[in-house]
Design a protein around this motif. Structure first.
Motif, short mmCIF file in Angstrom:
data_model
loop_
_atom_site.label_atom_id
_atom_site.label_comp_id
_atom_site.label_asym_id
_atom_site.label_seq_id
_atom_site.Cartn_x
_atom_site.Cartn_y
_atom_site.Cartn_z
N CYS A 119 0.85 -1.19 0.00
CA CYS A 119 0.00 0.00 0.00
C CYS A 119 0.89 1.24 0.00
O CYS A 119 1.78 1.37 0.85
CB CYS A 119 -0.93 0.01 1.21
N TYR A 120 0.64 2.13 -0.94
CA TYR A 120 1.40 3.37 -1.05
C TYR A 120 0.48 4.55 -0.78
O TYR A 120 -0.62 4.63 -1.33
CB TYR A 120 2.00 3.50 -2.45
N VAL A 158 5.44 2.10 -8.29
CA VAL A 158 4.92 1.00 -7.47
C VAL A 158 3.99 0.11 -8.28
O VAL A 158 3.88 -1.09 -8.03
CB VAL A 158 4.22 1.52 -6.19
N ARG A 159 3.33 0.67 -9.29
CA ARG A 159 2.43 -0.14 -10.11
C ARG A 159 3.18 -1.21 -10.90
O ARG A 159 2.61 -2.24 -11.27
CB ARG A 159 1.64 0.75 -11.07
N ALA A 162 3.11 -4.94 -10.03
CA ALA A 162 2.04 -5.85 -10.41
C ALA A 162 2.52 -6.92 -11.38
O ALA A 162 1.99 -8.04 -11.40
CB ALA A 162 0.89 -5.05 -11.03
N ARG A 163 3.53 -6.59 -12.16
CA ARG A 163 4.09 -7.57 -13.10
C ARG A 163 4.73 -8.74 -12.36
O ARG A 163 4.92 -9.81 -12.93
CB ARG A 163 5.13 -6.90 -14.00
N ARG A 164 5.06 -8.51 -11.10
CA ARG A 164 5.66 -9.56 -10.27
C ARG A 164 4.61 -10.25 -9.40
O ARG A 164 4.96 -10.97 -8.47
CB ARG A 164 6.73 -8.95 -9.37
N GLY A 165 3.35 -9.97 -9.67
CA GLY A 165 2.29 -10.60 -8.89
C GLY A 165 1.96 -9.91 -7.59
O GLY A 165 1.28 -10.49 -6.75
N VAL A 166 2.42 -8.66 -7.41
CA VAL A 166 2.16 -7.93 -6.18
C VAL A 166 0.83 -7.19 -6.30
O VAL A 166 0.57 -6.51 -7.30
CB VAL A 166 3.28 -6.92 -5.88
N ALA A 167 -0.02 -7.32 -5.28
CA ALA A 167 -1.27 -6.58 -5.23
C ALA A 167 -0.97 -5.19 -4.67
O ALA A 167 -0.75 -5.02 -3.48
CB ALA A 167 -2.29 -7.30 -4.36
N VAL A 168 -0.95 -4.19 -5.56
CA VAL A 168 -0.60 -2.83 -5.18
C VAL A 168 -1.87 -2.00 -5.02
O VAL A 168 -2.76 -2.03 -5.88
CB VAL A 168 0.30 -2.18 -6.25
N ARG A 225 -5.85 -1.12 -7.44
CA ARG A 225 -6.88 -0.15 -7.13
C ARG A 225 -6.31 1.10 -6.45
O ARG A 225 -5.38 1.04 -5.64
CB ARG A 225 -7.95 -0.75 -6.21
N THR A 226 -6.91 2.23 -6.81
CA THR A 226 -6.55 3.52 -6.24
C THR A 226 -7.77 4.08 -5.53
O THR A 226 -8.90 3.91 -5.98
CB THR A 226 -6.10 4.49 -7.34
N PHE A 227 -7.54 4.75 -4.40
CA PHE A 227 -8.65 5.25 -3.59
C PHE A 227 -8.38 6.69 -3.17
O PHE A 227 -7.28 7.03 -2.74
CB PHE A 227 -8.81 4.40 -2.32
N ASN A 228 -9.41 7.53 -3.28
CA ASN A 228 -9.37 8.86 -2.68
C ASN A 228 -9.61 8.68 -1.19
O ASN A 228 -10.72 8.36 -0.76
CB ASN A 228 -10.44 9.75 -3.28
#
Length: 312
Positions: A119-120, A158-159, A162-168, A225-228
């Motif tokens: 999480c960033y 950080v996105r 995801a290519r490495r299978g990380v849920a960002v 996913r991105t969140f405000n």
């Protein structure tokens, strides 16, 4: 999710198994507010740059690891220590429109291949000026400031995990406040705010609630996913300062034109007065399912007025 429990003191026997660990990169105010309840749920490691920082964190149940985002080689020792990561470290304050710190961290994590969820905390400044419009996460990113551009670069970095299978997951946070993070000194100085015709919409999130959202993102957010990460307050900036001033029986700040403000305020402060938007937080509520402890400015001010540290 209660946050009143006392943290458990970590012992060496606790620190086994990367799957049960959270690595905090940027263990500042937001992360520290989570430590009393976080240390009871998971083994916490924090990246630190000094012995003083480590001595401050260890009593809170944190295992500290020496490394520096500005020294890429030092990151190799921490990249494989945990399967979950909170990346809260800001970009450099100056330089190009890139974030070399986030890129260094991402490269180290990718090489180690152990992280599974990250999480960033970014900023709502990536949207730039939106003219007071309601802003969903799908709005194109048009940052005007170098600060905002560096955050966009960090998000892109950080996105790539995801290519490495990380849920960002990314939380775009606006102004962070809280009972002990209110602009009282600015009000006491009498710094001006913009008159109504020039004023901008502003957004906030309580620091403790932001930590709770980051924890929920590690567990509930779908990858990518991105969140405000904003509360429900809907105010223009000058009205917000008036509310704080009234709550603490301080004089309301003088309202001036934008041209007059440019002669009296720092370029940094003026940059925040140049962007107007209302963050749409419906996705955050729907998917992260966190009930904010302080859902608006009224709750924050009530907590501040009930706190001896802000009323003494």
């Amino acid at each position: 999710m209660k946050m009143t429990s006392r943290p458990r003191r970590a012992t060496p026997a606790n620190w086994c198994g990367a799957r049960s660990r959270l690595l905090i990169v940027g263990c500042g105010d937001v992360a520290r507010r989570a430590l009393p309840w976080l240390a009871r749920r998971i083994r916490v490691l924090a990246l630190v740059r000094s012995d003083a920082a480590a001595a401050d964190l260890r009593p809170l149940g944190v295992r500290c690891v020496r490394a520096d985002l500005d020294e890429r080689r030092s990151l190799l020792r921490v990249a494989a220590l945990a399967s979950r990561v909170w990346h809260f470290a800001p970009p450099p304050n100056s330089g190009s429109a890139t974030d070399p710190r986030s890129r260094a961290l991402v490269n180290a994590l990718a090489r180690a291949g152990r992280v599974r969820r990250l999480c960033y905390i970014s900023t709502s400044g990536v949207y730039g000026d939106c003219g007071g419009a309601l802003v969903p996460e799908s709005r194109p990113l048009r940052p005007a400031s170098a600060r905002g551009k560096r955050r966009v670069d960090a998000e892109r970095a950080v996105r790539t995990l995801a290519r490495r299978g990380v849920a960002v997951s990314i939380l775009r946070a606006p102004g962070i406040y809280g009972p002990d993070r209110l602009p009282l000194e600015r009000l006491q100085r009498g710094d001006p705010v913009l008159q109504t015709d020039d004023d901008v919409h502003t957004n906030h999130i309580d620091a403790g609630d932001l930590a709770r959202l980051a924890w929920a993102a590690l567990h509930r957010a779908r990858g990518g996913r991105t969140f405000n990460a904003s509360d429900d307050t809907r105010l223009k900036m000058a009205d917000y300062f008036d509310r704080v001033a009234d709550a603490f029986a301080l004089p309301r700040p003088p309202r001036v034109t934008r041209a007059e403000a440019a002669q009296k305020l720092s370029p940094m402060t003026l940059s925040f007065m140049g962007e107007s938007r209302v963050l749409d937080n419906r996705r955050m509520k729907r998917e992260l399912r966190v009930r904010l402890a302080r859902p608006d400015v009224n709750a924050v001010l009530a907590a501040a007025l009930n706190s001896p540290s802000t009323t003494s």
